[in-house]
Design a protein around this motif. Structure first.
Motif, PDB file in Angstrom:
ATOM      1  N   PRO A 237      22.332  73.054 128.282  1.00  0.00           N
ATOM      2  CA  PRO A 237      22.634  72.300 127.057  1.00  0.00           C
ATOM      3  C   PRO A 237      24.137  72.193 126.833  1.00  0.00           C
ATOM      4  CG  PRO A 237      20.822  73.794 126.653  1.00  0.00           C
ATOM      5  CD  PRO A 237      21.308  74.080 128.045  1.00  0.00           C
ATOM      6  N   ARG A 238      24.577  71.048 126.378  1.00  0.00           N
ATOM      7  CA  ARG A 238      26.010  70.816 126.333  1.00  0.00           C
ATOM      8  C   ARG A 238      26.666  71.394 125.086  1.00  0.00           C
ATOM      9  NH1 ARG A 238      28.261  66.527 127.516  1.00  0.00           N
ATOM     10  NH2 ARG A 238      29.790  66.450 125.876  1.00  0.00           N
ATOM     11  N   ASP A 239      25.861  71.910 124.145  1.00  0.00           N
ATOM     12  CA  ASP A 239      26.496  72.442 122.947  1.00  0.00           C
ATOM     13  C   ASP A 239      27.255  73.718 123.278  1.00  0.00           C
ATOM     14  OD1 ASP A 239      24.413  74.789 121.787  1.00  0.00           O
ATOM     15  OD2 ASP A 239      23.559  73.262 123.100  1.00  0.00           O
ATOM     16  N   ALA A 240      28.296  73.957 122.502  1.00  0.00           N
ATOM     17  CA  ALA A 240      29.204  75.061 122.788  1.00  0.00           C
ATOM     18  C   ALA A 240      28.488  76.406 122.759  1.00  0.00           C
ATOM     19  CB  ALA A 240      30.361  75.036 121.799  1.00  0.00           C
ATOM     20  N   ALA A 241      27.485  76.543 121.876  1.00  0.00           N
ATOM     21  CA  ALA A 241      26.790  77.832 121.770  1.00  0.00           C
ATOM     22  C   ALA A 241      26.260  78.266 123.123  1.00  0.00           C
ATOM     23  CB  ALA A 241      25.645  77.711 120.761  1.00  0.00           C
ATOM     24  N   ALA A 242      25.721  77.320 123.890  1.00  0.00           N
ATOM     25  CA  ALA A 242      25.169  77.660 125.195  1.00  0.00           C
ATOM     26  C   ALA A 242      26.286  77.816 126.232  1.00  0.00           C
ATOM     27  CB  ALA A 242      24.180  76.586 125.641  1.00  0.00           C
ATOM     28  N   ARG A 243      27.201  76.881 126.260  1.00  0.00           N
ATOM     29  CA  ARG A 243      28.163  76.881 127.367  1.00  0.00           C
ATOM     30  C   ARG A 243      29.228  77.956 127.245  1.00  0.00           C
ATOM     31  NH1 ARG A 243      28.554  70.804 129.958  1.00  0.00           N
ATOM     32  NH2 ARG A 243      26.293  70.586 130.130  1.00  0.00           N
ATOM     33  N   THR A 244      29.487  78.434 126.029  1.00  0.00           N
ATOM     34  CA  THR A 244      30.481  79.515 125.926  1.00  0.00           C
ATOM     35  C   THR A 244      29.942  80.817 126.496  1.00  0.00           C
ATOM     36  OG1 THR A 244      29.768  79.815 123.645  1.00  0.00           O
ATOM     37  CG2 THR A 244      31.864  78.670 123.974  1.00  0.00           C
ATOM     38  N   CYS A 245      28.645  80.866 126.788  1.00  0.00           N
ATOM     39  CA  CYS A 245      28.094  82.073 127.414  1.00  0.00           C
ATOM     40  C   CYS A 245      28.433  82.142 128.899  1.00  0.00           C
ATOM     41  CB  CYS A 245      26.580  82.134 127.230  1.00  0.00           C
ATOM     42  SG  CYS A 245      26.086  82.285 125.509  1.00  0.00           S
ATOM     43  N   PHE A 246      28.824  81.032 129.479  1.00  0.00           N
ATOM     44  CA  PHE A 246      29.281  81.033 130.869  1.00  0.00           C
ATOM     45  C   PHE A 246      30.772  81.317 130.838  1.00  0.00           C
ATOM     46  CE2 PHE A 246      25.329  78.859 131.062  1.00  0.00           C
ATOM     47  CZ  PHE A 246      24.800  79.188 132.301  1.00  0.00           C
ATOM     48  N   VAL A 247      31.134  82.482 131.361  1.00  0.00           N
ATOM     49  CA  VAL A 247      32.497  82.968 131.138  1.00  0.00           C
ATOM     50  C   VAL A 247      33.243  83.221 132.441  1.00  0.00           C
ATOM     51  CG1 VAL A 247      31.918  84.017 128.917  1.00  0.00           C
ATOM     52  CG2 VAL A 247      31.648  85.349 131.027  1.00  0.00           C
ATOM     53  N   ALA A 248      34.545  83.346 132.307  1.00  0.00           N
ATOM     54  CA  ALA A 248      35.385  83.755 133.426  1.00  0.00           C
ATOM     55  C   ALA A 248      35.391  85.285 133.494  1.00  0.00           C
ATOM     56  CB  ALA A 248      36.798  83.233 133.231  1.00  0.00           C
ATOM     57  N   VAL A 467      41.150  58.321 134.231  1.00  0.00           N
ATOM     58  CA  VAL A 467      41.531  59.383 133.295  1.00  0.00           C
ATOM     59  C   VAL A 467      40.663  60.605 133.554  1.00  0.00           C
ATOM     60  CG1 VAL A 467      41.602  60.076 130.860  1.00  0.00           C
ATOM     61  CG2 VAL A 467      42.313  57.763 131.538  1.00  0.00           C
ATOM     62  N   VAL A 468      41.319  61.747 133.704  1.00  0.00           N
ATOM     63  CA  VAL A 468      40.603  63.013 133.897  1.00  0.00           C
ATOM     64  C   VAL A 468      40.983  63.949 132.751  1.00  0.00           C
ATOM     65  CG1 VAL A 468      40.443  65.080 135.335  1.00  0.00           C
ATOM     66  CG2 VAL A 468      40.411  62.815 136.401  1.00  0.00           C
ATOM     67  N   ASP A 469      39.971  64.396 132.023  1.00  0.00           N
ATOM     68  CA  ASP A 469      40.217  65.350 130.934  1.00  0.00           C
ATOM     69  C   ASP A 469      40.092  66.753 131.499  1.00  0.00           C
ATOM     70  OD1 ASP A 469      40.475  63.304 129.008  1.00  0.00           O
ATOM     71  OD2 ASP A 469      38.288  63.162 128.869  1.00  0.00           O
ATOM     72  N   ILE A 470      41.065  67.589 131.213  1.00  0.00           N
ATOM     73  CA  ILE A 470      41.067  68.911 131.816  1.00  0.00           C
ATOM     74  C   ILE A 470      41.260  69.993 130.757  1.00  0.00           C
ATOM     75  CG2 ILE A 470      43.529  68.873 132.365  1.00  0.00           C
ATOM     76  CD1 ILE A 470      42.393  70.001 135.216  1.00  0.00           C
ATOM     77  N   LYS A 471      40.500  71.063 130.895  1.00  0.00           N
ATOM     78  CA  LYS A 471      40.565  72.137 129.898  1.00  0.00           C
ATOM     79  C   LYS A 471      40.606  73.492 130.593  1.00  0.00           C
ATOM     80  CE  LYS A 471      38.413  69.924 125.928  1.00  0.00           C
ATOM     81  NZ  LYS A 471      37.654  68.736 126.340  1.00  0.00           N
ATOM     82  N   VAL A 472      41.350  74.405 129.982  1.00  0.00           N
ATOM     83  CA  VAL A 472      41.433  75.779 130.474  1.00  0.00           C
ATOM     84  C   VAL A 472      40.946  76.696 129.372  1.00  0.00           C
ATOM     85  CG1 VAL A 472      42.972  77.617 131.254  1.00  0.00           C
ATOM     86  CG2 VAL A 472      43.426  75.247 131.929  1.00  0.00           C
ATOM     87  N   SER A 473      40.005  77.581 129.691  1.00  0.00           N
ATOM     88  CA  SER A 473      39.572  78.530 128.665  1.00  0.00           C
ATOM     89  C   SER A 473      38.867  79.700 129.312  1.00  0.00           C
ATOM     90  CB  SER A 473      38.654  77.858 127.648  1.00  0.00           C
ATOM     91  OG  SER A 473      37.422  77.556 128.246  1.00  0.00           O
ATOM     92  N   SER A 474      38.413  80.618 128.489  1.00  0.00           N
ATOM     93  CA  SER A 474      37.759  81.796 129.045  1.00  0.00           C
ATOM     94  C   SER A 474      36.272  81.543 129.256  1.00  0.00           C
ATOM     95  CB  SER A 474      37.974  83.000 128.126  1.00  0.00           C
ATOM     96  OG  SER A 474      37.557  82.649 126.827  1.00  0.00           O
ATOM     97  N   SER A 475      35.805  80.321 128.892  1.00  0.00           N
ATOM     98  CA  SER A 475      34.399  80.007 129.125  1.00  0.00           C
ATOM     99  C   SER A 475      34.241  78.507 129.405  1.00  0.00           C
ATOM    100  CB  SER A 475      33.560  80.385 127.912  1.00  0.00           C
ATOM    101  OG  SER A 475      33.728  79.420 126.895  1.00  0.00           O
ATOM    102  N   TRP A 476      32.992  78.126 129.687  1.00  0.00           N
ATOM    103  CA  TRP A 476      32.662  76.727 129.965  1.00  0.00           C
ATOM    104  C   TRP A 476      32.796  75.899 128.683  1.00  0.00           C
ATOM    105  CZ3 TRP A 476      27.457  75.221 132.831  1.00  0.00           C
ATOM    106  CH2 TRP A 476      27.529  73.878 133.235  1.00  0.00           C
ATOM    107  N   GLY A 477      32.537  76.534 127.542  1.00  0.00           N
ATOM    108  CA  GLY A 477      32.662  75.813 126.280  1.00  0.00           C
ATOM    109  C   GLY A 477      34.073  75.931 125.750  1.00  0.00           C
ATOM    110  N   GLY A 478      34.390  75.156 124.759  1.00  0.00           N
ATOM    111  CA  GLY A 478      35.689  75.238 124.099  1.00  0.00           C
ATOM    112  C   GLY A 478      36.839  74.984 125.042  1.00  0.00           C
ATOM    113  N   GLY A 479      37.992  75.569 124.722  1.00  0.00           N
ATOM    114  CA  GLY A 479      39.145  75.409 125.597  1.00  0.00           C
ATOM    115  C   GLY A 479      40.079  74.334 125.130  1.00  0.00           C
ATOM    116  N   GLU A 480      41.282  74.343 125.728  1.00  0.00           N
ATOM    117  CA  GLU A 480      42.257  73.337 125.331  1.00  0.00           C
ATOM    118  C   GLU A 480      42.826  72.614 126.536  1.00  0.00           C
ATOM    119  OE1 GLU A 480      45.898  76.080 124.304  1.00  0.00           O
ATOM    120  OE2 GLU A 480      44.126  76.561 123.106  1.00  0.00           O
ATOM    121  N   ALA A 481      43.350  71.450 126.250  1.00  0.00           N
ATOM    122  CA  ALA A 481      43.856  70.597 127.327  1.00  0.00           C
ATOM    123  C   ALA A 481      45.063  71.217 127.985  1.00  0.00           C
ATOM    124  CB  ALA A 481      44.213  69.237 126.779  1.00  0.00           C
TER     125      ALA A 481
END
Length: 481
Positions: A237-248, A467-481
């Motif tokens: 699921p693409r919502d942040a609740a699910a994807r932030t569980c996939f972490v670095a 155009v490629v949108d790129i994000k760096v964060s500690s999980s699959w969800g959230g993050g900043e460009a």
DNA sequence: GCCAAGTGCGCC
DNA sequence: AAAGGGCGCACTTGGC
């Protein structure tokens, strides 16, 4: 664990038979390989490898023979070689896998489960408007199975709700009139998520690596896309609740990048449509333009709802969707209610505005009428059909297929430049690539990823900007460009 | 109990 | 004239 390889529809046995006229004895395949090997087993294993050397030149010749005059005389060998060069990336993805924050995931699962119970409870409490005496759902939830389309349909019909099926397409438009349908949809959504994801993902955590290693099928889709199983990481699921569980891992970051509107840019490229080309070259918003064109409003007067409508129109109509489907698609996926007449009118105005797209459809329609049984992407990837394809399949393959070509080319390029970094490829989802790298390298690695993806797409999309949108964060969800 | 087909829905 | 595409998984259904 590692099963990477081109899993093709033709077995080695079949190829050896057809092309070399050699019968491979596969009886040893199912023998016991855990003990010291017998000479028969050794012979079998050696022949299995040796046969590849004989097959190689024959297969290369066959690939070279398949040329497409319309696509610059490119032959299939090119696309095959790209697939070969992509294999190490696929192997890396499977080996590296993804890390799931299990306690976070379980907390989410518990919440979903209680939400699901609440939805089920609500379902049993609800009474149909105008039928206040009659409680539809005690009966429904006590004696009928809410997962049974048959029983749910019968219950809804018994209470006079006009439905022929219980799928989203039928129910979503009715949800605003019948709270019971809203509750049913809520329940179904939650039960889907808990069953398919919440409960199943932890079972796939590897006992040694503690990570999730799915299987990627490099040619899993006939369009050239990957498919992914056990578990299907491409459908999380693409919502942040699910994807932030996939972490670095600790000290690492997830770098993820996706192509912005790649399929629509491909349509702009393939059709040469003047309006689409103009909007992309000026860096403007295609959905807003479509909204303005079909509603007759000025660009600045386009509302958020208009833009959602336009997304449904853009994504639906380029693959030949009809007015009736557009109507339910807009409602179900974008929450925009249309009459059939409006849907028809928007469809008509879409093709009047994007004349290049209309002509591109016309060209494909003519080959459809001629009875063509194959289609090629700009990169030369071919799809064949045993029988006459549907028109929509012919419209879709050049677009979805080129997207696959572009993403795979990016993976090939990436594999070369990543070797000198600590970054690992961990997932790809059609137009998105995920890496995991030491935090200190994140900036450098995200630049490399961005570059690879841009260059790969430009090779085919020029002069349409990429155009490629790129994000760096500690999980699959959230993050900043 | 198993199996295959059908329904429904998560993602792009 | 009209016709969205591509996947994988959970669950039910219907037959054995």
């Amino acid at each position: 664990m590692l099963t990477a390889g081109l899993k093709t529809s033709l077995s080695l046995q079949t190829l050896a038979q057809k092309l070399l006229n050699i019968e491979l004895d596969k009886t040893q395949q199912v023998s016991d390989w855990s003990q010291p090997l017998t000479s028969k087993q050794l012979q079998y294993a050696a022949l299995d490898a040796a046969i590849l050397l004989k097959l190689y030149p024959i297969l290369v010749k066959k690939l070279e023979r398949w040329r497409s005059l319309s696509e610059g005389n490119s032959h299939l060998l090119k696309i095959a070689q790209m697939e070969f060069h992509c294999m190490p990336a696929v192997a890396q993805m499977e080996l590296n896998g993804m890390l799931l924050d299990l306690s976070r995931w379980k907390r989410l699962g518990a919440k979903l489960e209680s939400d699901q119970d609440a939805a089920l409870h609500q379902l049993s409490q609800l009474r149909i408007a105008g039928n206040a005496q009659m409680s539809l759902l005690p009966e429904m939830t006590d004696t009928i199975n809410p997962n049974s389309p048959q029983q749910v349909l019968a219950a809804l019909q018994a209470f006079g709700i006009p439905v022929n099926s219980t799928n989203q397409k039928e129910l979503v438009p009715l949800a605003k009139h019948y709270p019971v349908i809203r509750a049913l949809l809520d329940y179904r959504h939650l039960s889907k998520i808990t069953a398919t994801f919440a409960d199943s993902l932890p079972k796939h955590i590897h006992p040694v690596t503690a990570r999730i290693h799915p299987t990627y099928y490099q040619l899993g889709a006939r369009s050239g896309r990957f498919s992914c199983r056990n578990p299907p990481l491409q459908t999380i699921p693409r919502d942040a609740a699910a994807r932030t569980c996939f972490v670095a891992a600790p000290g690492y970051r997830i770098v993820r990048a996706d192509y912005s509107q790649i399929e629509l840019r491909i349509v702009a490229r393939l059709s040469g449509d003047a309006q689409m080309q103009r909007v992309y070259r000026k860096g403007e918003d295609l959905h807003r333009l479509t909204a303005a064109l079909v509603t007759g409003k000025a660009i600045d007067a386009v509302s958020e709802e208009d833009r959602r409508l336009a997304k449904a129109i853009n994504f639906g109509l380029i693959y030949g969707m009809g007015a009736a489907k557009l109507q339910s698609y807009a409602e179900t996926k974008y929450g925009v209610t249309l009459s059939l007449e409006e849907a028809k009118a928007f469809r008509k105005r879409f093709f009047e505005a994007y004349t290049g797209v209309a002509e591109w459809h016309g060209t494909i329609k003519r080959s459809y009428i001629r009875g063509t049984k194959q289609s090629r992407t700009l990169a030369g990837r071919r799809r064949r059909w045993a029988d006459k394809p549907r028109l929509a399949e012919l419209l879709n393959h050049p677009v979805q297929g080129l997207n696959a070509d572009i993403t795979k080319l990016a993976l090939v390029k990436l594999n070369k430049v990543l070797a000198e970094t600590g970054a690992k490829l961990i997932c790809t989802v059609h137009d998105e690539i995920l890496l995991e790298c030491p935090a200190v390298e994140a900036k450098h690695v995200s630049d490399l990823l961005h570059r690879c993806m841009i260059v790969s797409a430009q090779k085919f999309l020029h002069p349409i900007p990429v155009v490629v949108d790129i994000k760096v964060s500690s999980s699959w969800g959230g993050g900043e460009a």
